[in-house]
Design a protein around this motif. Structure first.
Motif, PDB file in Angstrom:
ATOM      1  N   GLY A 183      -7.555   5.501   6.636  1.00  0.00           N
ATOM      2  CA  GLY A 183      -8.564   6.600   6.710  1.00  0.00           C
ATOM      3  C   GLY A 183      -8.455   7.857   5.784  1.00  0.00           C
ATOM      4  N   PRO A 184      -9.565   8.514   5.718  1.00  0.00           N
ATOM      5  CA  PRO A 184      -9.505   9.370   4.585  1.00  0.00           C
ATOM      6  C   PRO A 184      -8.682  10.514   4.965  1.00  0.00           C
ATOM      7  CG  PRO A 184     -11.476   9.522   5.867  1.00  0.00           C
ATOM      8  CD  PRO A 184     -10.970   8.300   6.365  1.00  0.00           C
ATOM      9  N   GLU A 222      -0.962   3.884   5.380  1.00  0.00           N
ATOM     10  CA  GLU A 222      -0.954   3.667   4.125  1.00  0.00           C
ATOM     11  C   GLU A 222      -2.303   3.550   3.403  1.00  0.00           C
ATOM     12  OE1 GLU A 222       2.085   3.386   2.268  1.00  0.00           O
ATOM     13  OE2 GLU A 222       0.251   3.948   0.853  1.00  0.00           O
ATOM     14  N   HIS A 223      -2.395   4.067   2.200  1.00  0.00           N
ATOM     15  CA  HIS A 223      -3.687   4.265   1.284  1.00  0.00           C
ATOM     16  C   HIS A 223      -3.843   2.977   0.528  1.00  0.00           C
ATOM     17  CE1 HIS A 223      -5.137   8.085   2.657  1.00  0.00           C
ATOM     18  NE2 HIS A 223      -3.837   8.704   2.619  1.00  0.00           N
ATOM     19  N   ASP A 224      -2.609   2.346   0.024  1.00  0.00           N
ATOM     20  CA  ASP A 224      -2.914   1.335  -0.982  1.00  0.00           C
ATOM     21  C   ASP A 224      -3.440   0.037  -0.257  1.00  0.00           C
ATOM     22  OD1 ASP A 224      -1.994  -1.006  -2.374  1.00  0.00           O
ATOM     23  OD2 ASP A 224      -0.907   0.490  -3.953  1.00  0.00           O
ATOM     24  N   MET A 225      -4.666  -0.289  -0.501  1.00  0.00           N
ATOM     25  CA  MET A 225      -5.258  -1.342   0.036  1.00  0.00           C
ATOM     26  C   MET A 225      -4.767  -2.647  -0.259  1.00  0.00           C
ATOM     27  SD  MET A 225      -7.448  -0.757   2.069  1.00  0.00           S
ATOM     28  CE  MET A 225      -7.477   0.980   2.377  1.00  0.00           C
ATOM     29  N   ASP A 226      -4.186  -2.822  -1.307  1.00  0.00           N
ATOM     30  CA  ASP A 226      -3.637  -4.332  -1.848  1.00  0.00           C
ATOM     31  C   ASP A 226      -2.311  -4.254  -0.891  1.00  0.00           C
ATOM     32  OD1 ASP A 226      -5.375  -4.924  -3.535  1.00  0.00           O
ATOM     33  OD2 ASP A 226      -4.278  -3.919  -5.386  1.00  0.00           O
ATOM     34  N   PHE A 227      -1.632  -3.056  -0.777  1.00  0.00           N
ATOM     35  CA  PHE A 227      -0.351  -3.393   0.195  1.00  0.00           C
ATOM     36  C   PHE A 227      -0.824  -3.390   1.470  1.00  0.00           C
ATOM     37  CE2 PHE A 227       2.957  -1.074   2.505  1.00  0.00           C
ATOM     38  CZ  PHE A 227       4.033  -1.793   2.142  1.00  0.00           C
ATOM     39  N   VAL A 228      -1.818  -2.988   1.922  1.00  0.00           N
ATOM     40  CA  VAL A 228      -2.191  -3.260   3.324  1.00  0.00           C
ATOM     41  C   VAL A 228      -2.582  -4.646   3.689  1.00  0.00           C
ATOM     42  CG1 VAL A 228      -3.997  -2.469   5.165  1.00  0.00           C
ATOM     43  CG2 VAL A 228      -3.232  -0.669   3.364  1.00  0.00           C
ATOM     44  N   LYS A 229      -3.264  -5.200   2.666  1.00  0.00           N
ATOM     45  CA  LYS A 229      -3.783  -6.509   2.608  1.00  0.00           C
ATOM     46  C   LYS A 229      -2.640  -7.288   2.771  1.00  0.00           C
ATOM     47  CE  LYS A 229      -7.651  -6.503   0.211  1.00  0.00           C
ATOM     48  NZ  LYS A 229      -8.204  -6.663  -0.988  1.00  0.00           N
ATOM     49  N   ARG A 230      -1.412  -7.125   2.265  1.00  0.00           N
ATOM     50  CA  ARG A 230      -0.284  -7.908   1.897  1.00  0.00           C
ATOM     51  C   ARG A 230       0.360  -7.768   3.510  1.00  0.00           C
ATOM     52  NH1 ARG A 230       3.979  -8.222  -2.577  1.00  0.00           N
ATOM     53  NH2 ARG A 230       4.998  -9.430  -1.045  1.00  0.00           N
ATOM     54  N   ILE A 231       0.586  -6.563   4.209  1.00  0.00           N
ATOM     55  CA  ILE A 231       1.495  -6.635   5.385  1.00  0.00           C
ATOM     56  C   ILE A 231       0.842  -6.533   6.548  1.00  0.00           C
ATOM     57  CG2 ILE A 231       3.132  -5.348   3.989  1.00  0.00           C
ATOM     58  CD1 ILE A 231       2.489  -2.894   5.260  1.00  0.00           C
ATOM     59  N   VAL A 276      -8.957   1.936  11.473  1.00  0.00           N
ATOM     60  CA  VAL A 276      -9.499   2.991  10.535  1.00  0.00           C
ATOM     61  C   VAL A 276      -9.860   4.152  11.255  1.00  0.00           C
ATOM     62  CG1 VAL A 276     -11.117   3.354   8.837  1.00  0.00           C
ATOM     63  CG2 VAL A 276     -10.512   1.057   9.184  1.00  0.00           C
ATOM     64  N   MET A 277      -9.217   5.273  10.875  1.00  0.00           N
ATOM     65  CA  MET A 277      -9.453   6.753  11.579  1.00  0.00           C
ATOM     66  C   MET A 277     -10.265   7.386  10.613  1.00  0.00           C
ATOM     67  SD  MET A 277      -5.817   7.668  13.240  1.00  0.00           S
ATOM     68  CE  MET A 277      -6.439   9.234  13.852  1.00  0.00           C
TER      69      MET A 277
END
Lengths: 247, 397
Positions: A40-41, A204-213, A219-220
C-alpha cells in the motif's frame, strides 16, 4: 466475536490519533502457515497495523485475536510470549553484543528478573543458536560484534532473533529495505523456509519480491483494505492500479 | 584449564583482586588511623558509585538522587546507635531521660512508636537495606511502569532527594533536623570511636565493598547483565523479545538503592553521625561524578573514582576552599567531554593496547565484555595508588 480457525483474526479494528483514523474498521484474517504480504502507499497504515497487533499502539476499538485469544488489552511482552514476533523497519539489534549474544538473549527462557539471574547457557541453547545462525547465514559470524555486520546481515540477525522465540506469527516490516539484489534473493528463500509451520506477515514495497514470496496479498489504503487475494488478482484490480501500482 | 583462564579474564577477577589488595593491605599498612578512617569514609561513597555503575552504566538509568538511599541507610544505622547512646543514665539531665537529646530539646516526652524497632540491632540492620529498597521499589515501579525515563526520571529522583531533605530538616523532633543524628558512641556496648574500632570498621567496610563488587560482577555476567546492556541500547527490541522491561529497570534501581544504603550505614558507623547534608541534591550529584570519573562501566573504576575525587576534595578544600567547587565542576565537564568512559575507559583505550602490543598477539577477547575493571590509568590525573597515602600532592586537578 466467535472463535475461528485463523491464527490471526482482526475485526473492526480502529485506531485514531487526535481524530485521524490511521486504521479504520479494518477486518483481516490470516491462516495458519500462510505468508501474507501487505502493500500500500505511504501512510496507508501498514506499520500502524503491525504496531497494533504487537501492542505497541493500543486500539481505539475492535478486536485482535491471536489463536482466539484477545490481544488488544495485553501488555507487549505478554503478546510476545503468546507467540507473536515483530521485526522493526530499521534493523533493531544490540550493536554492542556479539551475534551469539544477540541470539542467546532472544531465547525464550529466563524472561523474569530472577529467571534471568539463574539462566545458564546450556547445550540446548547453544544448539539452538547454532541452528538459527545457520538458517540466517551467520554461522561463521557468531563472535562478531553485531554492529560490524553489513546492513543486510543485521536484517537477517533480527529475523534470527525472532526465530529463536519460535513465534507462531512472525511480522516483518520491510525486511529487504536497503538490501542488494543477491541479499534480496537470499531473504526470499529464507522467508519461504521459515513460513513452514508458522504464519508470516510481511510489509513490502518491492513488487518483484512480493511476487516471489506472497501466498496472498492485502492492499491497504487510508487505513482500510482496498483489495485482497492472489498477486495476479490484486495487480489486475483497477482500484489498486489507481491508488498504488499506477498505470 | 583454558576455560577457567578465560573465565578469569572475562570476569575481571584480576582487577578486583588488585583493588582488594590495595584497600585491604596497602592502605592499612601505609596510613595512620586518621587517614585510614578518612579512606574508609571515601569507600562508603564508593558503594553508591558501584550502585551507579549497575544503574547508570549498565541500565542506562541516571539517578540524581542516590543520596536518598545512602542517607536512609545511614539514618537507620544512626537511629539504632542514638538509642543506645541515650540510655537513661547518660541522659539523666534531660527533662525526659532515655530519649535522644534532640527529642528532648523539641519537647517530645516519649519515644515515637516508629523509633521502637531501632532498639534492636537485627531489626535496625534489616531496616538499613529494606527501607531504602522498598522506597526505591515504590518510586521506580510507579515511574517505569508508566514508561517515565531518561531526563524525566532523573528530575524525579532530584525531587525525591529534595523532599526527603526538607522532611528531615522540618521534622526536627523526630529526625534531629539540620544537625542530623550526632553524638553516637557505642554499638552493643562496643565503643566505635576509639582507634581499634575504627580499624575493625575499616576492614568490615572494605570487605563489604569487595563483596558487593563481586555480587555486581556476577550479575553483570549473568543473562540479566546482558539484558541491562541490551535494554540501554534497544529498549523496544528487548520488550518485543518478551521481557517486561520495567521490572528489569526496577531491579537495577532497587539493587543500586540497597548497595548505597549499606554504604550509608557504614558511613554512620565510621564517621559517627548522619545528617541531611548527605541526602540532598548536591551530594547525590557528587556521587554521580565519582562514578563518571572512575568510569561508569567499571565497578572497580567507580571505587578509584570515589577515592580520587575525594582525596582531591580533601586536599583542595584545605588549600583553596573557594576554588574546590569550580575544580569539581571543571573535572566533571572535562570527564564528560574528554573521556566519557572515565579512568576505566582511558585504561581500556590506552594502557591495555600498550600491554597487548608488548605481549604476543592473542585471540581477540570477546567484544561484548564491558571494560574490565582497571587499576587507575597512568595519566597525571590519577597518581598511582602508592603515592596516595602520602596525600594528594602527586595530583593536579
Amino acid at each position: 466475536m466467535s472463535n475461528t480457525d485463523f491464527v490471526l483474526a482482526i475485526e473492526d479494528l480502529t485506531v485514531s490519533f487526535d481524530g485521524f483514523k490511521a486504521i479504520d474498521a479494518l477486518t483481516l484474517y490470516v491462516d495458519r502457515g500462510e505468508l501474507r504480504v501487505i502493500i500500500g502507499p505511504n501512510g496507508a497504515g501498514k506499520t500502524t497495523l503491525l504496531d497494533l497487533i504487537c501492542g505497541k499502539t493500543k486500539a481505539s476499538a475492535g478486536s485482535i485475536k491471536f489463536k482466539n485469544q484477545e490481544m488488544t488489552r495485553l501488555a507487549e511482552h505478554k503478546i510476545v510470549r503468546a507467540g507473536v514476533g515483530r521485526k522493526f523497519q530499521t534493523p533493531s539489534i544490540y550493536e554492542n553484543l556479539s551475534v551469539f549474544k544477540n541470539l542467546e538473549v532472544s531465547f525464550p527462557q529466563g524472561r523474569s528478573v530472577l529467571g534471568a539471574l539463574g539462566f545458564r547457557c546450556t547445550d540446548e541453547v547453544k544448539e539452538r543458536v547454532q541452528s538459527v545462525a545457520t538458517e540466517i547465514g551467520l554461522a561463521d559470524a557468531l563472535d562478531t560484534e553485531a554492529g560490524l555486520l553489513s546492513h543486510g546481515q543485521k536484517q537477517w540477525l533480527e529475523i534470527g532473533m525472532l526465530l529463536m522465540q519460535e513465534p507462531e506469527l512472525l511480522m516483518l516490516d520491510e525486511p529487504i529495505a536497503g538490501m542488494s539484489v543477491r541479499e534480496r534473493e537470499l531473504t526470499a528463500d529464507l522467508l519461504q523456509r521459515i513460513c513452514k509451520g508458522r504464519s508470516v506477515i510481511v510489509i513490502e514495497h518491492d513488487m518483484d519480491f512480493v511476487k516471489r514470496i506472497a501466498h496472498k496479498v492485502t492492499v491497504m489504503h487510508q487505513g482500510k483494505i482496498l483489495a485482497e487475494g492472489s498477486m495476479e488478482k490484486v495487480q489486475a484490480d483497477p482500484k489498486v492500479i489507481d491508488v498504488y501500482l499506477g498505470h | 584449564m583454558d576455560a577457567f583462564k578465560s573465565w578469569i579474564a572475562r570476569s575481571g577477577t584480576g582487577s578486583i583482586l588488585l583493588l582488594a589488595l590495595l584497600i585491604v593491605v596497602v592502605f592499612p599498612l601505609t596510613m595512620d588511623i586518621f587517614r585510614l578512617n578518612l579512606v574508609g569514609k571515601y569507600l562508603t561513597y564508593a558503594f553508591v558509585a558501584v550502585g551507579l555503575v549497575m544503574l547508570w552504566g549498565y541500565g542506562g538509568i541516571l539517578s540524581l538522587g542516590q543520596g536518598v538511599f545512602f542517607g536512609l541507610g545511614g539514618y537507620m544505622m544512626a537511629m539504632f546507635l542514638k538509642l543506645e547512646a541515650s540510655d537513661p543514665e547518660a541522659t539523666k539531665i534531660q527533662s525526659t531521660p532515655g530519649i535522644p537529646d534532640f527529642m528532648d530539646w523539641n519537647q517530645l516526652t516519649e519515644l515515637p512508636l516508629w523509633w521502637e524497632p531501632f532498639r534492636h540491632l537485627p531489626l535496625a540492620l534489616i531496616a538499613v537495606v529494606a527501607v531504602p529498597m522498598v522506597l526505591a521499589f515504590i518510586i521506580s515501579f510507579a515511574m517505569f511502569k508508566r514508561r517515565v525515563g531518561g531526563v524525566y526520571f532523573a528530575i524525579i529522583t532530584q525531587a525525591v532527594a529534595l523532599i526527603l531533605t526538607v522532611l528531615i530538616i522540618g521534622q526536627q523532633g523526630y529526625t534531629g533536623g539540620v544537625n542530623g543524628i550526632t553524638d553516637l558512641r557505642t554499638l552493643l556496648g562496643w565503643d566505635i570511636r576509639d582507634d581499634s574500632a575504627k580499624l575493625i570498621l575499616y576492614f568490615v567496610n572494605a570487605g563489604l565493598l569487595i563483596g558487593v563488587i563481586v555480587l555486581c560482577r556476577w550479575i553483570q555476567m549473568s543473562k540479566l547483565g546482558t539484558l541491562l546492556l541490551a535494554m540501554r541500547d534497544k529498549e523496544d527490541r528487548v520488550r518485543f523479545s518478551g521481557y517486561d522491561v520495567a521490572m528489569f529497570k526496577v531491579f537495577a534501581f532497587v539493587l543500586a538503592a540497597g548497595i548505597s544504603a549499606i554504604g550509608g550505614a557504614m558511613f554512620t558507623l565510621q564517621v559517627g553521625f548522619m545528617s541531611p547534608s548527605f541526602v540532598g541534591i548536591v551530594p547525590s550529584i557528587e556521587m554521580v561524578i565519582f562514578a563518571a570519573v572512575g568510569g561508569r562501566m567499571s565497578l572497580v573504576g567507580a571505587v578509584y573514582g570515589a577515592l580520587l575525587v575525594n582525596f582531591g576534595k580533601t586536599y583542595f578544600s584545605e588549600s583553596a576552599p573557594d576554588l574546590w567547587l569550580f575544580l569539581m565542576a571543571a573535572l566533571f565537564i572535562g570527564v564528560v567531554l574528554a573521556f566519557p568512559n572515565g579512568l576505566a575507559g582511558l585504561y581500556e583505550s590506552h594502557v591495555k593496547p600498550w600491554f597487548a602490543r608488548r605481549k604476543a598477539p592473542k585471540a581477540a577477547p570477546a567484544a561484548i565484555e564491558p571494560p574490565a575493571a582497571p587499576p587507575p590509568a597512568p595519566s597525571h590525573k590519577s597518581a598511582p595508588p602508592a603515592t596516595l597515602p602520602g596525600g594528594v600532592q602527586g595530583q593536579s586537578a
